[in-house]
Design an enzyme around this catalytic site. Sequence first.
Site, short mmCIF file in Angstrom:
data_model
loop_
_atom_site.label_atom_id
_atom_site.label_comp_id
_atom_site.label_asym_id
_atom_site.label_seq_id
_atom_site.Cartn_x
_atom_site.Cartn_y
_atom_site.Cartn_z
CD GLU A 1 94.81 10.36 42.04
OE1 GLU A 1 94.20 11.43 42.24
OE2 GLU A 1 94.29 9.24 42.23
CB CYS B 1 87.56 10.56 43.59
SG CYS B 1 86.81 11.69 44.80
CG HIS C 1 91.94 11.14 45.04
ND1 HIS C 1 91.89 11.86 43.87
CD2 HIS C 1 90.87 11.56 45.77
CE1 HIS C 1 90.85 12.66 43.88
NE2 HIS C 1 90.20 12.50 45.02
#
Length: 199
Positions: A181, A81, A179
């Site tokens: 994660e 990002c 993202h």
Amino acid sequence: MSKPVIGVFALQGNVREHVEMLEQVGVDARPVRRPSELEQVAGLVLPGGESTTMDKLARAFELFEPLQKRIADGMPVFGTCAGMIMLADEITGGIAGQETLGGLDVTVRRNAFGRQVDSFEADLDFAALNSPYHAVFIRAPWVERVGSGVEVLSTVSSGPAAGRIVAVRHDRLLATSFHPELTGDARLHGYFADLVRGL
């Protein structure tokens, strides 16, 4: 075999989540806030966050130029990002005077998918993976131009943004608009760890 040491730029963004994902794929993950910590890592994750703030904080903590040098010297970096924006050689939709670390021969449009309320999730076909990847997009950029050495790893397959490039790789630099994660799927962190192990 010793674990590779991978840092996470820890001045802003989802640092803990990236550290946890990296640990899942068998690396020694540690936060990086100062040049001395940067010197100890073999690769680095630039997390999501606010790219203009990351730029200012990297300068305030005297990390900007050491980061640029490590990238230029071939350190593997995974930008997610805002991290994708930080790696891009060129950005559109940035604020006046905004600079990037560079190294990735792409043009990235900041906040391309819209504001926070326009956040969305999508299943992506991913060139490096054998099954779709469920991606989370939050105020995400997209790639508008890729240089000749840049490999497109994934594009959005449907909706108004169909065909937009959301993941790229150039040599040891990997970048996604989304993202990874936040998904619970550690495959992209594993893919990056393999880049670092391959040094």
